[in-house]
Design a protein around this motif. Structure first.
Motif, PDB file in Angstrom:
ATOM      1  N   ILE A 115     -23.282  79.040 -27.936  1.00 34.45           N
ATOM      2  CA  ILE A 115     -23.325  77.467 -28.041  1.00 34.45           C
ATOM      3  C   ILE A 115     -23.653  76.904 -26.933  1.00 34.45           C
ATOM      4  O   ILE A 115     -23.547  77.682 -25.878  1.00 34.45           O
ATOM      5  CB  ILE A 115     -21.758  77.108 -28.155  1.00 34.45           C
ATOM      6  N   VAL A 116     -24.285  75.795 -26.859  1.00 37.07           N
ATOM      7  CA  VAL A 116     -24.719  75.058 -25.793  1.00 37.07           C
ATOM      8  C   VAL A 116     -23.744  73.680 -25.713  1.00 37.07           C
ATOM      9  O   VAL A 116     -23.430  73.161 -26.595  1.00 37.07           O
ATOM     10  CB  VAL A 116     -26.196  74.525 -25.642  1.00 37.07           C
ATOM     11  N   VAL A 117     -23.011  73.473 -24.560  1.00 38.33           N
ATOM     12  CA  VAL A 117     -22.177  72.269 -24.314  1.00 38.33           C
ATOM     13  C   VAL A 117     -22.829  71.299 -23.490  1.00 38.33           C
ATOM     14  O   VAL A 117     -23.269  71.556 -22.350  1.00 38.33           O
ATOM     15  CB  VAL A 117     -20.880  72.912 -23.771  1.00 38.33           C
ATOM     16  N   GLU A 118     -23.067  69.985 -24.120  1.00 37.38           N
ATOM     17  CA  GLU A 118     -23.719  69.146 -23.635  1.00 37.38           C
ATOM     18  C   GLU A 118     -22.644  68.161 -22.693  1.00 37.38           C
ATOM     19  O   GLU A 118     -21.716  67.810 -23.324  1.00 37.38           O
ATOM     20  CB  GLU A 118     -24.497  68.075 -24.583  1.00 37.38           C
ATOM     21  N   ALA A 131     -29.820  63.549 -22.614  1.00 39.10           N
ATOM     22  CA  ALA A 131     -29.841  64.914 -22.914  1.00 39.10           C
ATOM     23  C   ALA A 131     -29.775  65.308 -24.298  1.00 39.10           C
ATOM     24  O   ALA A 131     -30.280  66.051 -24.751  1.00 39.10           O
ATOM     25  CB  ALA A 131     -28.646  65.524 -22.131  1.00 39.10           C
ATOM     26  N   VAL A 132     -28.813  64.691 -25.032  1.00 38.48           N
ATOM     27  CA  VAL A 132     -28.540  65.000 -26.430  1.00 38.48           C
ATOM     28  C   VAL A 132     -30.164  64.703 -27.164  1.00 38.48           C
ATOM     29  O   VAL A 132     -30.105  65.386 -28.105  1.00 38.48           O
ATOM     30  CB  VAL A 132     -27.448  63.733 -27.309  1.00 38.48           C
ATOM     31  N   LYS A 133     -30.348  63.327 -26.981  1.00 39.92           N
ATOM     32  CA  LYS A 133     -31.664  63.166 -27.544  1.00 39.92           C
ATOM     33  C   LYS A 133     -32.835  64.230 -27.415  1.00 39.92           C
ATOM     34  O   LYS A 133     -33.776  64.330 -28.195  1.00 39.92           O
ATOM     35  CB  LYS A 133     -32.053  61.673 -27.267  1.00 39.92           C
ATOM     36  N   ILE A 156     -21.156  68.416 -28.388  1.00 39.59           N
ATOM     37  CA  ILE A 156     -21.686  67.264 -27.702  1.00 39.59           C
ATOM     38  C   ILE A 156     -20.440  66.150 -27.188  1.00 39.59           C
ATOM     39  O   ILE A 156     -19.833  66.068 -27.908  1.00 39.59           O
ATOM     40  CB  ILE A 156     -22.459  66.426 -28.562  1.00 39.59           C
ATOM     41  N   MET A 157     -20.794  66.040 -25.708  1.00 39.97           N
ATOM     42  CA  MET A 157     -19.699  64.869 -25.097  1.00 39.97           C
ATOM     43  C   MET A 157     -20.179  63.551 -25.218  1.00 39.97           C
ATOM     44  O   MET A 157     -19.462  62.715 -25.335  1.00 39.97           O
ATOM     45  CB  MET A 157     -19.447  65.166 -23.597  1.00 39.97           C
ATOM     46  N   SER A 158     -21.693  63.434 -25.045  1.00 43.63           N
ATOM     47  CA  SER A 158     -21.987  62.262 -25.059  1.00 43.63           C
ATOM     48  C   SER A 158     -22.261  61.716 -26.473  1.00 43.63           C
ATOM     49  O   SER A 158     -23.475  61.244 -26.939  1.00 43.63           O
ATOM     50  CB  SER A 158     -23.538  62.178 -24.219  1.00 43.63           C
TER      51      SER A 158
END
Lengths: 272, 272
Positions: free
Chosen positions: A67-70, A76-78, A93-95
């Protein structure tokens, strides 16, 4: 044991990394990235098990992480969201505000389905999303009232065109009422909460938001009301700001850690 | 597509089966069981895609299902829970009260870890468990006040030794205050809610329960308060009883359907 890649080494990313390093989250942090190489270096110094710093954000998911944690930014998400899923990694996703852009939401949702991967959104600084999403199809109305000290509202875009002078507010005052869609543009600090509530329920055009400035509070309080055929729910969450990062509620960090702990554990999982 | 085995063809099991059959839950119901062969037959008649009725509950997990859904009884959880995990199937439990028996909880939790499987507990007739579990380690107090019409409380074990006459209550009256551990023995109809809250938070000996009889309500209302270093949360859930089964809140069924939908989907998952 699950392997995690972390995108963003700021206040929230650091708390998540420390929770992995201390064993609270049963996983290994193998790779990290931050636009600021210094921030990445400072984080790595704090950890007992040293992750590798990758050269760009896209490289995180090219390594064999689960998993990648943003924990970086909406941009960054986009920028990397889709490639994480294409590389067959899950994503947290945090954002969350990034997903209010419907084209981004649709691309990522379709990619989850196509690549058989999952995107996880922690409940953030609010709670009760287990209830809201269960009754999603029977909801008639959802509203959130956020109450903060005037100083916590300073700098919001809303004040560029408003007559309201925050310094002159001496009692609890409603300064905004509108849709979640309007609110996230005028009060970016509220974006994650409004986005989570909108996405769980009836969308950002039907979810209503009220912002209250109260000079007598030292907390950030969110009051949510949801009604429909099932009955009615009200949630009030009084958050104490995080000591390390007063802009973030402690609950937002704790809910991210719990989401990741659950992802990494084979156990009894409580809650919808 | 995920394959589901259903244990229990009563009111809740039937609603879950119909949600699968209609495509609300993207899965196939392949096998069902009920102690009453009639109940199983009646359910199968209602479904377009007919599942196979197995001869005993243990056979559900011997077939290649991904998850077994228990909607039967606490005894069913105790009887088949472990063998479902041993057969490498996930398990969703509706009769959550079974897990208040610590030896059962420990056996099933260890088996999850050993067989790398997960047990899912929907949020039931309450909400906010996303918040409660995130702050689990910082909680100082958790309480729940349940308010029901006196007729909904009739038959509870509590009244065998109590002086209170439900028929004579003509205004909102507190009839019980104690720990969740005491409450679940005296008010079995409240057991799932008290169990979920206890398991998410600080356990059944520290969670406090208040039961209120109110002749002026037609809803089942749960009011939860949780406090600690993070701040404070209060949740009020006013449930309209389910039309098909007045003993069950509609929310309890909807939260089970949502939990299963999430399990069966590769998508964006909202909430801790």
């Amino acid at each position: 044991m699950k392997r995690i890649g972390l995108l963003g080494c700021g206040a929230i990313g650091t708390q998540i990394a420390l929770a992995i390093d201390s064993g609270k989250i049963p996983a290994v942090l193998t790779h990290v990235y931050d636009n600021s190489k210094d921030a990445a270096n400072i984080l790595v110094l704090k950890l007992n098990t040293k992750p590798e710093i990758v050269e760009n954000s896209h490289l995180l998911s090219s390594h064999p992480v689960d998993i990648v944690v943003e924990a970086a930014s909406q941009d960054a998400v986009k920028d990397v969201g889709l490639s994480v899923l294409q590389n067959k990694r899950d994503l947290m996703i945090m954002s969350v505000g990034a997903l209010l852009d419907e084209s981004i939401y649709d691309i990522l949702s379709d990619a989850c389905s196509h690549f058989k991967k999952t995107i996880y959104l922690p409940s953030g600084a609010i709670a009760g999303l287990d209830g809201i999403k269960s009754i999603k199809h029977e909801l008639e109305s959802v509203s959130i009232t956020t109450t903060k000290h005037p100083r916590s509202l300073k700098g919001a875009k809303f004040f560029e065109t408003s007559q309201i002078d925050l310094d002159k507010i001496n009692s609890s005052t409603v300064i905004f009422e509108g849709t979640a869609k309007e609110a996230v543009q005028l009060f970016p600090a509220n974006i994650n909460v409004a986005a989570l509530l909108s996405l769980s329920g009836i969308g950002s055009e039907k979810t209503t938001v009220k912002i209250v400035a109260d000079p007598n509070t030292d907390k950030n309080t969110h009051h949510i009301e949801a009604a429909g055929k099932f009955g009615k729910m009200t949630f009030t969450i009084e958050n104490i700001p995080d000591a390390n990062n007063p802009k973030t509620s402690r609950l937002a960090i704790l809910s991210a850690i719990e989401t990741l702990r659950k992802y990494c554990s084979d156990d009894i999982q409580i809650g919808t």
